[in-house]
Design a protein around this motif. Sequence first.
Motif, mmCIF file in Angstrom:
data_model
loop_
_atom_site.group_PDB
_atom_site.id
_atom_site.type_symbol
_atom_site.label_atom_id
_atom_site.label_comp_id
_atom_site.label_asym_id
_atom_site.label_seq_id
_atom_site.Cartn_x
_atom_site.Cartn_y
_atom_site.Cartn_z
ATOM 1 N N SER A 16 21.467 -50.078 -45.136
ATOM 2 C CA SER A 16 20.735 -49.474 -46.245
ATOM 3 C C SER A 16 21.760 -49.001 -47.267
ATOM 4 O O SER A 16 22.616 -48.159 -46.953
ATOM 5 N N VAL A 17 21.694 -49.542 -48.458
ATOM 6 C CA VAL A 17 22.685 -49.227 -49.489
ATOM 7 C C VAL A 17 22.038 -48.324 -50.547
ATOM 8 O O VAL A 17 21.020 -48.675 -51.150
ATOM 9 N N THR A 18 22.631 -47.148 -50.719
ATOM 10 C CA THR A 18 22.128 -46.199 -51.710
ATOM 11 C C THR A 18 23.291 -45.679 -52.544
ATOM 12 O O THR A 18 24.456 -45.827 -52.184
ATOM 13 N N ASP A 19 22.945 -45.051 -53.659
ATOM 14 C CA ASP A 19 23.979 -44.433 -54.485
ATOM 15 C C ASP A 19 24.185 -42.991 -54.059
ATOM 16 O O ASP A 19 23.626 -42.548 -53.037
ATOM 17 N N ASP A 22 21.179 -40.949 -53.187
ATOM 18 C CA ASP A 22 20.319 -41.544 -52.153
ATOM 19 C C ASP A 22 19.235 -42.450 -52.728
ATOM 20 O O ASP A 22 18.218 -42.718 -52.085
ATOM 21 N N ALA A 23 19.463 -42.897 -53.924
ATOM 22 C CA ALA A 23 18.550 -43.874 -54.525
ATOM 23 C C ALA A 23 19.025 -45.280 -54.177
ATOM 24 O O ALA A 23 20.229 -45.504 -53.972
ATOM 25 N N PRO A 24 18.111 -46.245 -54.071
ATOM 26 C CA PRO A 24 18.532 -47.620 -53.766
ATOM 27 C C PRO A 24 19.593 -48.116 -54.739
ATOM 28 O O PRO A 24 19.523 -47.855 -55.941
ATOM 29 N N TRP A 25 20.574 -48.825 -54.183
ATOM 30 C CA TRP A 25 21.660 -49.376 -55.002
ATOM 31 C C TRP A 25 21.096 -50.430 -55.949
ATOM 32 O O TRP A 25 20.412 -51.355 -55.526
ATOM 33 N N MET A 26 21.370 -50.279 -57.234
ATOM 34 C CA MET A 26 20.730 -51.119 -58.246
ATOM 35 C C MET A 26 21.571 -52.341 -58.609
ATOM 36 O O MET A 26 21.094 -53.213 -59.331
#
Length: 199
Positions: A16-19, A22-26
């Motif tokens: 799970s990749v987030t920034d 903790d938002a999804p990596w864009m």
Amino acid sequence: EKDQIAVGNYAESQISVTDEFDAPWMYEYDVVYKTSNSNVSIDSNGTITGVAKGNAEVWAEITVDGKTVITNKVEIEVLPVPTLSRLVISSNKVLPDVGTSAQLTVSGFLTDGTEADMSKYEVSLTSSNPSVATVSPDGKVDTHKSGLAVITARTINEDGYEITGKYNFNVGAASKNVVINFMDTVLNEDLSAPEPSQT
């Protein structure tokens, strides 16, 4: 805490990749899977396979434009495949009489303590004293005379080692039905003491 996997088994990894919020990596990214040694393997889809007993680290490198952004490492302990380590023989008769039969059952247990599926093994049965008792391949024991016969079960486990189990088969003399007949006894109804004799 280590994740565990047995030799020959596999597990799917999840990423799970987030920034930083903790938002999804864009952004577009690539995932490169790596392992610290050959005890485990991990393919391009993240499937981890246990290869050999021992420990290893696996990790996923998230790369953007060839530069590593995140490295996440997981320690894996590879456990050996459980193998057959013990045979146990049981009988449906504890002290069979001469001239009777009994049925033996052979059970097996693995190195992790679980019961083995004995249909996977070829088991042989022998008697140390065939004059007392003989045993067939399917575990039927026929008794011939009083005495002791040691029944031995043998098989080969996954590592090529012979595994044995023994059962002491005590054969007794055939039991006999004994009938005891008691004769009817008639008691004298006159239970008074006898009169003294006249002299």
